[in-house]
Write a protein that holds these residues in place. Sequence first.
Motif, mmCIF file in Angstrom:
data_model
loop_
_atom_site.group_PDB
_atom_site.id
_atom_site.type_symbol
_atom_site.label_atom_id
_atom_site.label_comp_id
_atom_site.label_asym_id
_atom_site.label_seq_id
_atom_site.Cartn_x
_atom_site.Cartn_y
_atom_site.Cartn_z
ATOM 1 N N ARG A 103 0.857 -1.201 0.000
ATOM 2 C CA ARG A 103 0.000 0.000 0.000
ATOM 3 C C ARG A 103 0.883 1.237 0.000
ATOM 4 N NH1 ARG A 103 -5.417 1.297 1.969
ATOM 5 N NH2 ARG A 103 -5.793 3.178 0.752
ATOM 6 N N ILE A 104 0.594 2.191 -0.866
ATOM 7 C CA ILE A 104 1.388 3.419 -0.957
ATOM 8 C C ILE A 104 0.465 4.620 -0.788
ATOM 9 C CG2 ILE A 104 2.818 4.855 -2.458
ATOM 10 C CD1 ILE A 104 3.894 2.276 -3.700
ATOM 11 N N PHE A 105 0.881 5.539 0.064
ATOM 12 C CA PHE A 105 0.144 6.770 0.306
ATOM 13 C C PHE A 105 0.989 7.932 -0.190
ATOM 14 C CE2 PHE A 105 -1.110 3.696 3.489
ATOM 15 C CZ PHE A 105 -2.487 3.749 3.418
ATOM 16 N N ARG A 106 0.435 8.710 -1.114
ATOM 17 C CA ARG A 106 1.085 9.930 -1.599
ATOM 18 C C ARG A 106 0.198 11.099 -1.184
ATOM 19 N NH1 ARG A 106 1.543 6.350 -6.042
ATOM 20 N NH2 ARG A 106 3.701 5.708 -6.334
ATOM 21 N N PHE A 107 0.811 12.090 -0.534
ATOM 22 C CA PHE A 107 0.001 13.169 0.023
ATOM 23 C C PHE A 107 0.854 14.395 0.286
ATOM 24 C CE2 PHE A 107 1.851 10.727 3.405
ATOM 25 C CZ PHE A 107 2.185 11.644 4.381
ATOM 26 N N GLY A 108 0.169 15.503 0.465
ATOM 27 C CA GLY A 108 0.810 16.752 0.840
ATOM 28 C C GLY A 108 0.174 17.305 2.097
ATOM 29 N N VAL A 109 0.977 18.000 2.887
ATOM 30 C CA VAL A 109 0.467 18.692 4.076
ATOM 31 C C VAL A 109 0.933 20.133 3.970
ATOM 32 C CG1 VAL A 109 0.487 18.825 6.592
ATOM 33 C CG2 VAL A 109 0.479 16.588 5.473
ATOM 34 N N GLU A 110 -0.021 21.014 3.788
ATOM 35 C CA GLU A 110 0.247 22.433 3.582
ATOM 36 C C GLU A 110 -0.270 23.247 4.766
ATOM 37 O OE1 GLU A 110 1.968 23.576 1.017
ATOM 38 O OE2 GLU A 110 2.119 21.582 0.138
ATOM 39 N N PRO A 111 0.256 24.459 4.956
ATOM 40 C CA PRO A 111 -0.253 25.313 6.038
ATOM 41 C C PRO A 111 -1.734 25.653 5.867
ATOM 42 C CG PRO A 111 1.766 26.240 5.107
ATOM 43 C CD PRO A 111 1.376 25.078 4.252
ATOM 44 N N GLN A 112 -2.192 25.702 4.628
ATOM 45 C CA GLN A 112 -3.600 25.923 4.324
ATOM 46 C C GLN A 112 -4.038 24.825 3.364
ATOM 47 O OE1 GLN A 112 -4.252 29.865 2.822
ATOM 48 N NE2 GLN A 112 -3.673 30.833 4.746
ATOM 49 N N ALA A 113 -4.703 23.803 3.901
ATOM 50 C CA ALA A 113 -5.152 22.680 3.073
ATOM 51 C C ALA A 113 -6.425 23.070 2.344
ATOM 52 C CB ALA A 113 -5.396 21.456 3.939
ATOM 53 N N GLN A 114 -6.401 22.989 1.021
ATOM 54 C CA GLN A 114 -7.581 23.302 0.209
ATOM 55 C C GLN A 114 -8.377 22.034 -0.032
ATOM 56 O OE1 GLN A 114 -6.601 25.291 -3.444
ATOM 57 N NE2 GLN A 114 -6.652 27.272 -2.430
ATOM 58 N N LEU A 115 -9.673 22.133 0.258
ATOM 59 C CA LEU A 115 -10.582 21.016 0.010
ATOM 60 C C LEU A 115 -11.591 21.459 -1.030
ATOM 61 C CD1 LEU A 115 -11.329 19.978 3.689
ATOM 62 C CD2 LEU A 115 -9.576 19.078 2.172
ATOM 63 N N SER A 116 -11.844 20.597 -1.994
ATOM 64 C CA SER A 116 -12.879 20.883 -2.986
ATOM 65 C C SER A 116 -14.206 20.425 -2.418
ATOM 66 C CB SER A 116 -12.596 20.137 -4.284
ATOM 67 O OG SER A 116 -11.366 20.543 -4.816
ATOM 68 N N SER A 117 -15.138 21.340 -2.250
ATOM 69 C CA SER A 117 -16.450 20.961 -1.730
ATOM 70 C C SER A 117 -17.275 20.351 -2.848
ATOM 71 C CB SER A 117 -17.160 22.169 -1.130
ATOM 72 O OG SER A 117 -17.519 23.066 -2.145
ATOM 73 N N GLY A 118 -18.335 19.653 -2.488
ATOM 74 C CA GLY A 118 -19.190 19.006 -3.473
ATOM 75 C C GLY A 118 -19.810 19.980 -4.458
ATOM 76 N N GLY A 119 -20.010 21.238 -4.082
ATOM 77 C CA GLY A 119 -20.643 22.220 -4.947
ATOM 78 C C GLY A 119 -19.675 22.981 -5.826
ATOM 79 N N GLY A 120 -18.434 22.556 -5.907
ATOM 80 C CA GLY A 120 -17.456 23.205 -6.761
ATOM 81 C C GLY A 120 -16.681 24.316 -6.081
ATOM 82 N N GLY A 121 -17.001 24.628 -4.840
ATOM 83 C CA GLY A 121 -16.276 25.667 -4.117
ATOM 84 C C GLY A 121 -15.034 25.115 -3.443
ATOM 85 N N GLN A 122 -14.292 26.004 -2.823
ATOM 86 C CA GLN A 122 -13.070 25.637 -2.104
ATOM 87 C C GLN A 122 -13.225 25.947 -0.623
ATOM 88 O OE1 GLN A 122 -10.069 24.242 -3.422
ATOM 89 N NE2 GLN A 122 -11.406 23.915 -5.155
ATOM 90 N N LEU A 123 -12.778 25.038 0.224
ATOM 91 C CA LEU A 123 -12.751 25.234 1.661
ATOM 92 C C LEU A 123 -11.301 25.165 2.108
ATOM 93 C CD1 LEU A 123 -15.624 22.730 2.531
ATOM 94 C CD2 LEU A 123 -15.817 25.212 2.379
ATOM 95 N N LEU A 124 -10.934 25.938 3.120
ATOM 96 C CA LEU A 124 -9.565 25.956 3.620
ATOM 97 C C LEU A 124 -9.508 25.490 5.066
ATOM 98 C CD1 LEU A 124 -7.983 29.299 2.351
ATOM 99 C CD2 LEU A 124 -7.512 26.994 1.551
ATOM 100 N N VAL A 125 -8.547 24.611 5.337
ATOM 101 C CA VAL A 125 -8.225 24.218 6.705
ATOM 102 C C VAL A 125 -6.920 24.927 7.041
ATOM 103 C CG1 VAL A 125 -7.660 22.317 8.254
ATOM 104 C CG2 VAL A 125 -9.313 21.959 6.415
ATOM 105 N N LEU A 126 -6.974 25.825 8.016
ATOM 106 C CA LEU A 126 -5.782 26.551 8.442
ATOM 107 C C LEU A 126 -5.047 25.690 9.459
ATOM 108 C CD1 LEU A 126 -7.446 30.061 8.886
ATOM 109 C CD2 LEU A 126 -6.355 29.108 6.847
#
Length: 145
Positions: A103-126
């Motif tokens: 099993r391989i996990f490829r990922f990034g961890v940023e100071p502000q994680a951008q999530l794509s919401s179901g409605g096409g918008g962007q959400l930020l996790v600070l």
Amino acid sequence: MTPEPGSTDVQSSEALKALLRRIFDSQIPNYGDYNLVCATPVPGSSAYYVVGYRWRPAELVFAPFSPGSFESIEPPTAVNTTNLSHADEVAPGSYEVGTSTGRIFRFGVEPQAQLSSGGGGQLLVLQEEDQEDFNSFLDTFLELA
């Protein structure tokens, strides 16, 4: 309740963190032992994870979730010294962790994680402070590989 798309304030970020904590806590029996970060896709991956990590014993737990519904999409996977095959920082802020089962996990961890919401918008996790702590942990974890 999912925060409004496009929201970037601290209150919205805290609401997102609470949703991510719920995803993780509902699946991990000793969830209080872990710090959490939101991991986002990097080239070669498409998964979003709530990543739990703890220093002792050194362990990562990957809990995949859907950013549109904030629901888990498969059982979490724990990676520790018994099943770690490799761990690499492939680019600044981008990582690859593999298990002995392939099993391989490829990922990034940023100071502000951008999530794509179901409605096409962007959400930020600070998560700047969380990212700094995670990077310190990962420096140690990379040495175990």
